[in-house]
Design a protein around this motif. Structure first.
Motif, PDB file in Angstrom:
ATOM      1  N   ARG A  51      29.456  18.066 -36.479  1.00  0.00           N
ATOM      2  CA  ARG A  51      29.537  16.704 -37.008  1.00  0.00           C
ATOM      3  C   ARG A  51      28.409  15.853 -36.432  1.00  0.00           C
ATOM      4  N   GLY A  52      28.049  14.797 -37.142  1.00  0.00           N
ATOM      5  CA  GLY A  52      27.029  13.891 -36.639  1.00  0.00           C
ATOM      6  C   GLY A  52      26.058  13.418 -37.701  1.00  0.00           C
ATOM      7  N   ASP A  53      25.686  14.334 -38.614  1.00  0.00           N
ATOM      8  CA  ASP A  53      24.775  13.963 -39.698  1.00  0.00           C
ATOM      9  C   ASP A  53      25.605  13.828 -40.966  1.00  0.00           C
ATOM     10  N   THR A  54      25.935  12.608 -41.324  1.00  0.00           N
ATOM     11  CA  THR A  54      26.848  12.358 -42.437  1.00  0.00           C
ATOM     12  C   THR A  54      26.307  12.896 -43.756  1.00  0.00           C
ATOM     13  N   ALA A  55      25.034  12.655 -44.029  1.00  0.00           N
ATOM     14  CA  ALA A  55      24.455  13.090 -45.305  1.00  0.00           C
ATOM     15  C   ALA A  55      24.421  14.609 -45.406  1.00  0.00           C
ATOM     16  N   LEU A  56      24.011  15.265 -44.327  1.00  0.00           N
ATOM     17  CA  LEU A  56      23.947  16.722 -44.335  1.00  0.00           C
ATOM     18  C   LEU A  56      25.336  17.324 -44.488  1.00  0.00           C
ATOM     19  N   THR A  57      26.314  16.779 -43.784  1.00  0.00           N
ATOM     20  CA  THR A  57      27.685  17.270 -43.879  1.00  0.00           C
ATOM     21  C   THR A  57      28.229  17.122 -45.284  1.00  0.00           C
ATOM     22  N   ARG A  58      28.005  15.948 -45.885  1.00  0.00           N
ATOM     23  CA  ARG A  58      28.520  15.709 -47.241  1.00  0.00           C
ATOM     24  C   ARG A  58      27.912  16.672 -48.235  1.00  0.00           C
ATOM     25  N   ARG A  59      26.582  16.853 -48.174  1.00  0.00           N
ATOM     26  CA  ARG A  59      25.919  17.746 -49.130  1.00  0.00           C
ATOM     27  C   ARG A  59      26.336  19.197 -48.932  1.00  0.00           C
ATOM     28  N   ALA A  60      26.450  19.630 -47.680  1.00  0.00           N
ATOM     29  CA  ALA A  60      26.847  21.014 -47.414  1.00  0.00           C
ATOM     30  C   ALA A  60      28.267  21.276 -47.919  1.00  0.00           C
ATOM     31  N   ARG A  61      29.156  20.317 -47.712  1.00  0.00           N
ATOM     32  CA  ARG A  61      30.533  20.472 -48.179  1.00  0.00           C
ATOM     33  C   ARG A  61      30.590  20.523 -49.705  1.00  0.00           C
ATOM     34  N   GLU A  62      29.826  19.672 -50.359  1.00  0.00           N
ATOM     35  CA  GLU A  62      29.834  19.638 -51.816  1.00  0.00           C
ATOM     36  C   GLU A  62      29.258  20.914 -52.419  1.00  0.00           C
ATOM     37  N   ASN A  63      28.286  21.530 -51.735  1.00  0.00           N
ATOM     38  CA  ASN A  63      27.633  22.723 -52.259  1.00  0.00           C
ATOM     39  C   ASN A  63      28.387  24.003 -51.935  1.00  0.00           C
ATOM     40  N   SER A  64      29.358  23.952 -51.032  1.00  0.00           N
ATOM     41  CA  SER A  64      30.043  25.149 -50.557  1.00  0.00           C
ATOM     42  C   SER A  64      31.334  25.383 -51.327  1.00  0.00           C
ATOM     43  N   THR A  65      31.463  26.574 -51.931  1.00  0.00           N
ATOM     44  CA  THR A  65      32.697  26.911 -52.642  1.00  0.00           C
ATOM     45  C   THR A  65      33.870  26.970 -51.678  1.00  0.00           C
ATOM     46  N   LEU A  66      33.634  27.564 -50.511  1.00  0.00           N
ATOM     47  CA  LEU A  66      34.660  27.657 -49.471  1.00  0.00           C
ATOM     48  C   LEU A  66      34.151  26.974 -48.214  1.00  0.00           C
ATOM     49  N   TRP A  67      34.949  26.100 -47.621  1.00  0.00           N
ATOM     50  CA  TRP A  67      34.587  25.451 -46.371  1.00  0.00           C
ATOM     51  C   TRP A  67      35.853  25.190 -45.562  1.00  0.00           C
ATOM     52  N   ALA A  68      35.666  24.980 -44.280  1.00  0.00           N
ATOM     53  CA  ALA A  68      36.815  24.769 -43.398  1.00  0.00           C
ATOM     54  C   ALA A  68      36.495  23.674 -42.396  1.00  0.00           C
TER      55      ALA A  68
END
Length: 229
Positions: A51-68
């Motif tokens: 956690r820490g980079d809000t933009a990177l986290t949001r984009r990675a979550r949106e692009n990932s079919t599976l995330w935890a």
């Protein structure tokens, strides 16, 4: 369909997987009050994004079919606190590409790539790749390479680093191929994100997995095709 992300815990004390007995675990899920390692929980292919980079986290979550979601218990505050996410590596790469203006994100990507390259054992990977293609002659070459690299990463405890994997045990090699098919060629990850329990999701996609494995074993026009039904 509402998404239900798996919750991964960073344990405060030494724990071992209740299924494969590997340990101590850096991260785990809890099923039926028992610890399960990420590989047994079918989350071992995901990479950690702190956690820490809000933009990177949001984009990675949106692009990932599976995330935890990754959490750790704070004893002082008596609560679980979020540490970051586990996301698909390709999704993280896409997110970093979208954040190229951020020099820190580029540095993180270079560091991650360096760690991944250092983790590869070329000899073990090549032998495992050859055995995958021997058992599954119609498996696409790039998929065989991808499976071998993932299964033989140093320190992973995956099949390529076990005694069975190093001896090219047929069952161990087949298990590595089956795990790849489960994530890439079936809707398994989407079922998990939809809240379907892991064991139920595995049962639902089992026929699709076996269809791909049969095609890769015998060849034919259907070999290598994705099964999304």
């Amino acid at each position: 369909m509402d998404l239900v992300a798996p919750v991964v815990v960073e344990p405060l004390r030494r724990r071992r997987c209740s299924e494969c007995r590997q340990g101590p675990l850096e991260r785990m899920i809890v099923e039926f009050n028992a610890p399960v390692c990420l590989d047994c929980a079918d989350l071992g292919h995901l990479v950690f994004l702190r956690r820490g980079d809000t933009a990177l986290t949001r984009r990675a979550r949106e692009n990932s079919t599976l995330w935890a979601v990754v959490v750790r218990h704070n004893r002082r505050r008596t609560r679980y606190e979020r540490q970051g996410l586990l996301v698909e590596e390709a999704a993280l790469a896409e997110a970093e590409a979208a954040c190229l203006a951020d020099a820190e994100a580029r540095a993180r990507r270079r560091a991650r790539d360096a760690v991944r390259r250092a983790a590869l054992d070329t000899e073990i990977t090549e032998v495992l790749r050859a055995e995958i293609l021997r058992l599954f002659p119609s498996c696409p070459a790039d998929r065989a390479e991808e499976i071998a690299v993932h299964a033989s990463a140093k320190g992973s405890g995956r099949v390529g680093r076990t005694a069975a994997g190093r001896s090219l045990d047929r069952g161990a090699v087949t298990a590595a191929v089956r795990a790849s098919v489960r994530h890439v060629d079936t809707p398994y990850d989407a079922l998990l994100m939809g809240g379907v329990p892991r064991h139920q999701a595995r049962t639902r996609v089992a026929p699709a997995i076996e269809a791909v494995l049969r095609a890769w074993r015998r060849g034919g026009a259907e070999a290598g095709g994705r099964v999304r039904g």
